[in-house]
Design a protein around this motif. Sequence first.
Motif, PDB file in Angstrom:
ATOM      1  N   SER A 290       0.826  -1.199   0.000  1.00 36.61           N
ATOM      2  CA  SER A 290       0.000   0.000   0.000  1.00 36.61           C
ATOM      3  C   SER A 290       0.864   1.253   0.000  1.00 36.61           C
ATOM      4  CB  SER A 290      -0.906   0.000   1.243  1.00 36.61           C
ATOM      5  OG  SER A 290      -1.520   1.254   1.414  1.00 36.61           O
ATOM      6  N   ARG A 291       0.385   2.283  -0.699  1.00 38.05           N
ATOM      7  CA  ARG A 291       1.098   3.564  -0.705  1.00 38.05           C
ATOM      8  C   ARG A 291       0.638   4.470   0.432  1.00 38.05           C
ATOM      9  NH1 ARG A 291       1.432   5.227  -7.163  1.00 38.05           N
ATOM     10  NH2 ARG A 291       2.608   3.370  -7.846  1.00 38.05           N
ATOM     11  N   GLN A 292      -0.310   4.006   1.227  1.00 40.62           N
ATOM     12  CA  GLN A 292      -0.793   4.786   2.355  1.00 40.62           C
ATOM     13  C   GLN A 292       0.123   4.601   3.554  1.00 40.62           C
ATOM     14  OE1 GLN A 292      -4.993   3.139   2.210  1.00 40.62           O
ATOM     15  NE2 GLN A 292      -5.421   5.287   2.668  1.00 40.62           N
ATOM     16  N   PHE A 293       0.191   5.642   4.370  1.00 34.99           N
ATOM     17  CA  PHE A 293       0.968   5.589   5.595  1.00 34.99           C
ATOM     18  C   PHE A 293       0.042   5.709   6.791  1.00 34.99           C
ATOM     19  CE2 PHE A 293       3.910   7.072   2.378  1.00 34.99           C
ATOM     20  CZ  PHE A 293       5.028   6.297   2.626  1.00 34.99           C
TER      21      PHE A 293
ATOM     22  N   GLY B  78       5.706 -12.104   9.596  1.00 32.97           N
ATOM     23  CA  GLY B  78       5.833 -10.839   8.897  1.00 32.97           C
ATOM     24  C   GLY B  78       7.083 -10.716   8.068  1.00 32.97           C
ATOM     25  N   VAL B  79       8.165 -11.380   8.459  1.00 28.72           N
ATOM     26  CA  VAL B  79       9.388 -11.318   7.666  1.00 28.72           C
ATOM     27  C   VAL B  79       9.165 -11.935   6.294  1.00 28.72           C
ATOM     28  CG1 VAL B  79      11.789 -12.065   7.526  1.00 28.72           C
ATOM     29  CG2 VAL B  79      10.856 -11.304   9.713  1.00 28.72           C
ATOM     30  N   MET B  80       8.467 -13.092   6.242  1.00 30.97           N
ATOM     31  CA  MET B  80       8.183 -13.726   4.958  1.00 30.97           C
ATOM     32  C   MET B  80       7.275 -12.830   4.117  1.00 30.97           C
ATOM     33  SD  MET B  80       9.894 -16.473   4.918  1.00 30.97           S
ATOM     34  CE  MET B  80       9.137 -17.252   3.487  1.00 30.97           C
ATOM     35  N   GLN B  81       6.293 -12.212   4.762  1.00 32.08           N
ATOM     36  CA  GLN B  81       5.396 -11.329   4.022  1.00 32.08           C
ATOM     37  C   GLN B  81       6.160 -10.114   3.496  1.00 32.08           C
ATOM     38  OE1 GLN B  81       1.848 -10.401   6.167  1.00 32.08           O
ATOM     39  NE2 GLN B  81       0.961  -9.189   4.534  1.00 32.08           N
ATOM     40  N   TYR B  82       7.127  -9.660   4.263  1.00 35.62           N
ATOM     41  CA  TYR B  82       7.954  -8.542   3.830  1.00 35.62           C
ATOM     42  C   TYR B  82       8.775  -8.936   2.593  1.00 35.62           C
ATOM     43  CZ  TYR B  82      11.789  -5.164   3.907  1.00 35.62           C
ATOM     44  OH  TYR B  82      12.723  -4.217   3.561  1.00 35.62           O
ATOM     45  N   LEU B  83       9.316 -10.167   2.592  1.00 40.15           N
ATOM     46  CA  LEU B  83      10.110 -10.631   1.460  1.00 40.15           C
ATOM     47  C   LEU B  83       9.263 -10.790   0.203  1.00 40.15           C
ATOM     48  CD1 LEU B  83      12.391 -13.310   3.150  1.00 40.15           C
ATOM     49  CD2 LEU B  83      13.086 -11.100   2.228  1.00 40.15           C
ATOM     50  N   ASP B  84       7.970 -11.116   0.372  1.00 38.08           N
ATOM     51  CA  ASP B  84       7.088 -11.350  -0.770  1.00 38.08           C
ATOM     52  C   ASP B  84       6.471 -10.068  -1.321  1.00 38.08           C
ATOM     53  OD1 ASP B  84       7.565 -14.042  -0.622  1.00 38.08           O
ATOM     54  OD2 ASP B  84       5.798 -14.478   0.608  1.00 38.08           O
ATOM     55  N   ARG B  85       6.822  -8.947  -0.767  1.00 35.41           N
ATOM     56  CA  ARG B  85       6.212  -7.693  -1.200  1.00 35.41           C
ATOM     57  C   ARG B  85       6.621  -7.375  -2.639  1.00 35.41           C
ATOM     58  NH1 ARG B  85      11.058  -6.212   0.727  1.00 35.41           N
ATOM     59  NH2 ARG B  85      12.041  -4.350  -0.141  1.00 35.41           N
ATOM     60  N   LYS B  86       5.802  -6.586  -3.307  1.00 32.26           N
ATOM     61  CA  LYS B  86       6.102  -6.142  -4.669  1.00 32.26           C
ATOM     62  C   LYS B  86       6.523  -4.668  -4.696  1.00 32.26           C
ATOM     63  CE  LYS B  86       2.850  -9.421  -6.719  1.00 32.26           C
ATOM     64  NZ  LYS B  86       1.616  -9.581  -7.539  1.00 32.26           N
ATOM     65  N   GLY B  87       6.081  -3.925  -3.705  1.00 31.51           N
ATOM     66  CA  GLY B  87       6.424  -2.510  -3.648  1.00 31.51           C
ATOM     67  C   GLY B  87       7.810  -2.287  -3.067  1.00 31.51           C
ATOM     68  N   LYS B  88       8.196  -1.027  -2.933  1.00 26.46           N
ATOM     69  CA  LYS B  88       9.528  -0.693  -2.444  1.00 26.46           C
ATOM     70  C   LYS B  88       9.579  -0.762  -0.919  1.00 26.46           C
ATOM     71  CE  LYS B  88       8.827   4.319  -2.160  1.00 26.46           C
ATOM     72  NZ  LYS B  88       9.358   5.648  -2.554  1.00 26.46           N
ATOM     73  N   ASP B  89      10.782  -0.720  -0.391  1.00 24.46           N
ATOM     74  CA  ASP B  89      11.004  -0.769   1.052  1.00 24.46           C
ATOM     75  C   ASP B  89      10.525   0.544   1.689  1.00 24.46           C
ATOM     76  OD1 ASP B  89      11.985  -0.802   3.629  1.00 24.46           O
ATOM     77  OD2 ASP B  89      13.876  -1.731   3.078  1.00 24.46           O
ATOM     78  N   GLN B  90       9.589   0.430   2.660  1.00 20.17           N
ATOM     79  CA  GLN B  90       9.042   1.625   3.310  1.00 20.17           C
ATOM     80  C   GLN B  90       9.357   1.658   4.802  1.00 20.17           C
ATOM     81  OE1 GLN B  90       7.771   4.043   1.731  1.00 20.17           O
ATOM     82  NE2 GLN B  90       6.834   3.327  -0.158  1.00 20.17           N
ATOM     83  N   LEU B  91      10.229   0.771   5.280  1.00 17.00           N
ATOM     84  CA  LEU B  91      10.534   0.769   6.710  1.00 17.00           C
ATOM     85  C   LEU B  91      11.198   2.071   7.150  1.00 17.00           C
ATOM     86  CD1 LEU B  91      11.879  -2.856   7.244  1.00 17.00           C
ATOM     87  CD2 LEU B  91       9.606  -1.961   7.767  1.00 17.00           C
ATOM     88  N   SER B  92      11.893   2.720   6.224  1.00 16.24           N
ATOM     89  CA  SER B  92      12.619   3.941   6.580  1.00 16.24           C
ATOM     90  C   SER B  92      11.701   5.125   6.843  1.00 16.24           C
ATOM     91  CB  SER B  92      13.619   4.303   5.476  1.00 16.24           C
ATOM     92  OG  SER B  92      12.946   4.525   4.253  1.00 16.24           O
ATOM     93  N   THR B  93      10.388   4.959   6.604  1.00 17.19           N
ATOM     94  CA  THR B  93       9.466   6.059   6.900  1.00 17.19           C
ATOM     95  C   THR B  93       9.097   6.119   8.380  1.00 17.19           C
ATOM     96  OG1 THR B  93       7.548   4.657   6.426  1.00 17.19           O
ATOM     97  CG2 THR B  93       8.456   5.936   4.600  1.00 17.19           C
TER      98      THR B  93
END
Length: 476
Positions: free
Chosen positions: A99-102, A160-175
Motif C-alpha cells: 500500500s502507498r498509504q501511511f 511478517g518477515v516472509m510477508q515482507y520478502l514477498d512484497r512487490k512494492g519498495k522498502d518503506q521501513l525507513s518512513t
Amino acid sequence: MLINCKTARCILLLTLAFAWAQPVAAQQFSLYGTGTLWDSFENPSQKAFELDISRQFASNFLFLNSGANANFSGPGKAAVKNSILYENGLSYTPLDVDSRQFNRFNVSTNNYLLMFRLLKTVKYQRELGFSWQTRAETQGILHNQALIIFKTRTDSSLNGVMQYLDRKGKDQLSTTDIEAQSYHQIGFTYKEQYNKRFSYGVKLSYLSGIAQNSLKVSSAELIPGTNTFNVDGDLKSSYNYHDIDRGYITPGFKNPGMSLSLSGNFKLKNGVYVLTNLKDIGFIRWSKNSYRNNESIDINPLGDSNDQLDYIQNSLVKQHYTTLINGKAEALVNKEIGFFKPSLLISKSLFNHSGDIVLINSYNYKALNLSVSGAYNLNEYYQFGAQVMLKSPNVEFFIGSDNILQSYTSTVLLTQNEESRKENFNEGIAGAAAYIGFALKFGRIVSHPQNENYIPGINHRMPGTGILHKLFGNRD
C-alpha cells in the motif's frame, strides 16, 4: 531501554503505549474565544474578567481542567487496536505491505492542575496569571511494513518477515518516525487592553521534562538468509526503565526548558473578531543521564523479546540532547449574530505535519452555551465535536469532546465482551477525545471608576475587624 515484554511487537508499540498511558486531555476547539479561564491561559490575549460584573480573582481551586485527543489514520487502525487487546492480534489482521498509504497518529494531552488569574488594573484592563499544567505530545508515521514485521507465525498466516520478502512494492521501513514526550509547564501570563479594539498577551513558561522517547529510522535492510534487520536511525530515551520512580514525575531542574506564547486579538468595526497566536514555541534540554543510539543495530523481531531489548539497552550511550515542543501558529475569526456565533479556527503545528481547520458554531441562551464543531486534520481525518457549558460572570463549567462520534465507537469496541470484540476484529480505532473543566471567581467586584463603590481606606474593612484590634483591643 529494557522492559519486560512477552513478544517482540512491544519494540514497535512501546512509544504508542507511552502515549495511550497519559491522562485524558486535548485541544478543546470549542473553548476558543469563550472568555473562560482556560481560554485566557491558552490564548493569553483573551480576557477572563468583565468590568462591573466579574470579581477580581479567578482560579480552578485544583479542580483538574483536562481533556484527550488521540487519533489514528491509515490502513493499520485495526492492527494497532488488536495489538493492544490480543497477544497475537497482529497475526490475524490483513495488512497490505504494498500500500502507498501511511499510518499516522497523534496523541496530545493538556492538564491544568492549577490556574490563578487576577485583574490588576482597571485602566488598560491588565491581567496577571499563574498556571501549572502537565502536557504530553505524541506523533508518528509508519508504513504497514513496520507493523507486519512484528507478526508472529500462526497456523493461518506467515510471519511478517516472509510477508515482507514477498512484497512487490519498495522498502518503506525507513518512513518510521515516532516521538513522544511529556513535561510540566509552569507559566506566567500578562494581558493588556491596548485600546478599545486591540489587546495583546504574553505567556512565558518554565518547562520541566518528565519523559521522552523517539525512534527515527533512516534505513532498514534484511540480512540475507536470516530474520534479522540491520536498522540505521536515531533512538532516544530520557530514562532507563529499571530506574523509573516518583522523582521522574515531580517537576524540577533535571530536564529544563523554556517556552513562549505571543497572542493578539482585534475587534473590527463591522464586529468581526480576530485572534492570532504564536503558541508554545520552546524546547526541553534532556539531562546527561538520557540515552541515545544513532548508529546501526541488528534486530531480530522473531527472537526473544527480552534478549532483543537487552541488546538495544546495551547499544545505548548516555548523552544529553534537546527536543522541541509542539509549537503552533493559530488564527481564529468569529462574529456574534444575536445568540449565534460562528467561528473559523486554523491551527498548524510548526514542527510536524499536523494541523487543523475547524468550523465552530456556538449558541448562547443566558448562562447556557452549546457548541458543535467540525474539524479536518492534515493527517487526513475528520472530527465532529460537541460541548455544553454553563457560564455566568463568576462561575464556569464545561464538558465536551472534539471527536464525539469516534469516542463513542472506540469506547464500544474497547469495552465489549471478548466474544463481541472478536466479531468486530477488523474494525479499527480511529480516535477518541474528551475534556472537562471548572473555574470560579472570588473577591470584590471590579468596576469602572464611575461605577466604583469601593473606596480604599474607607470601606476597605469595617472598624474593629483588624487582627491587631482583635488581639490587643483599642489603642489609647
